[in-house]
Write an enzyme that holds these catalytic residues in place. Structure first.
Site, short mmCIF file in Angstrom:
data_model
loop_
_atom_site.label_atom_id
_atom_site.label_comp_id
_atom_site.label_asym_id
_atom_site.label_seq_id
_atom_site.Cartn_x
_atom_site.Cartn_y
_atom_site.Cartn_z
N SER A 52 -1.00 -23.65 -20.26
CA SER A 52 -1.80 -24.49 -19.36
C SER A 52 -1.89 -25.90 -19.90
CB SER A 52 -3.22 -23.94 -19.26
OG SER A 52 -3.20 -22.64 -18.79
N HIS A 73 4.20 -22.58 -14.82
CA HIS A 73 2.75 -22.40 -14.86
C HIS A 73 2.28 -21.63 -13.64
CE1 HIS A 73 -1.49 -24.32 -15.09
NE2 HIS A 73 -1.42 -23.28 -15.88
N GLU A 122 3.67 -24.18 -10.92
CA GLU A 122 4.06 -25.54 -11.31
C GLU A 122 5.26 -25.40 -12.25
OE1 GLU A 122 0.09 -28.32 -11.31
OE2 GLU A 122 0.26 -26.96 -12.99
N ASN A 143 -4.68 -28.76 -12.96
CA ASN A 143 -5.79 -28.90 -13.89
C ASN A 143 -6.22 -30.36 -14.04
OD1 ASN A 143 -6.07 -26.19 -14.29
ND2 ASN A 143 -4.81 -26.12 -16.12
#
Ligand code: NAD
Length: 282
Positions: A119, A140, A152, A190
């Site tokens: 992450s 991801h 991702e 994120n």
């Protein structure tokens, strides 16, 4: 290069979900972990997840058995020697992942692609731990993997076109939607999501509104399915803090400073749902 066989490192929350997604799509998968109980738990999670599909009549019991038979397990990275694509989903820890990448490089066949589900760790840095940096990429996935559509795909500085194309095709083959992202702290999701949650924590500590009012405002005013503070409890208050620290360190920009209340909640052990207490009590 066509991807036919999959390796997964780590049988935890993400690893077993990734193994399931590939197995459901017809790929043979080898999932490894450092301890047998972790592998047993991972397989049990896949079994229960598939069983829910059977109960909802979205999968037959026979198909469930076939999917499970596609997942083999191992305690050694050597078990991944045949994999064309290896997705690393071990604990989020830089020295640990650098070590895994160096060892995976030795264990994987020449030409195999090594992806990380990290992450927050730089894909460029992980790639540099191998002698095949052009064959390293970020993949991801989102939690829970079997239901979340997005992956991702993160290009390190060294990632080749060939590698990107092969992984993009495999992502689509498992029914997921890839979004291409540069290697940068927090990638896209994120980077946007965690500062919003952080701002909700600031708003709470400034006494703007209660947790319930903040969450209701974002649910009803922005059509979010869940409010930011309830989401923070779901993600884990400690995980949210770790992402903010990565953004703050990575950009050296004060707009990413973690809310002091977030830090204090982690100090208190109020980590959200997993500890029974976060912004709400469970
Ligand atoms: P987890 O703690 O549930 O699972 C990690 C697993 O890795 C454990 O089973 C552990 O035994 C295993 N492991 C540790 N060292 C290992 C090694 N040397 N070799 C093989 N296995 C090893 O963690 P998780 O939530 O599944 O996270 C895994 C990765 O996915 C992390 O990089 C995390 O940042 C990322 N990620 C997590 C989420 C999430 O919502 N949990 C979402 C996206 C990405």
């Amino acid at each position: 290069m066509e991807i036919r066989t999959i390796g997964v490192v780590g049988a935890g929350t993400m690893g077993n979900g990734i193994a399931q997604a590939f197995a459901v799509a017809g790929y043979p998968v080898v999932m490894t972990d450092v301890a047998q109980p972790a592998l047993d738990r991972g397989l049990k999670t896949v079994d229960s997840s598939l069983e829910r599909l059977v109960k909802k009549e979205k999968m037959t019991a026979a198909d469930k058995a076939t999917v499970l038979s596609r997942i083999r397990t191992g305690l050694d990275l050597g078990a991944l020697a045949e994999a064309d694509l290896i997705v690393e989903a071990a604990t989020e820890n830089l020295p640990l992942k650098l070590d895994i990448f160096a060892r995976l490089d030795a264990a994987a066949k020449p030409g195999a692609i090594i992806a990380s589900n990290t992450s927050s760790i730089s894909i460029t840095k992980l790639a540099a731990a191998t002698k095949r940096p052009d064959r390293v990429i970020g993949m991801h996935f989102f939690n829970p993997v079997p239901v979340m559509a997005l992956v991702e795909l993160i290009r390190g500085l060294q990632t080749s076109e060939d590698t990107y194309a092969a992984v993009e095709a495999a992502t689509k083959a498992v029914g997921k939607s890839p979004v291409q992202v540069k290697n940068s702290p927090g990638f896209v999701v994120n980077r946007l999501l965690c500062p919003m949650i952080n701002e909700a924590v600031f708003a709470l500590s400034e006494g703007l509104a209660t947790p319930q009012q903040i969450d209701d405002a974002m649910r009803l005013g922005c059509n979010h399915p869940i409010g930011p503070l309830a989401l923070c409890d779901l993600i884990g208050v400690d995980v949210q803090l770790a992402v903010m620290q990565v953004l703050f360190e990575g950009f050296k920009d004060s707009k990413y400073r973690p809310a002091p209340l977030l830090v204090e909640m982690v100090e208190a052990g109020y980590l959200g749902r997993k500890t029974g207490r976060g912004f709400y009590t469970y």
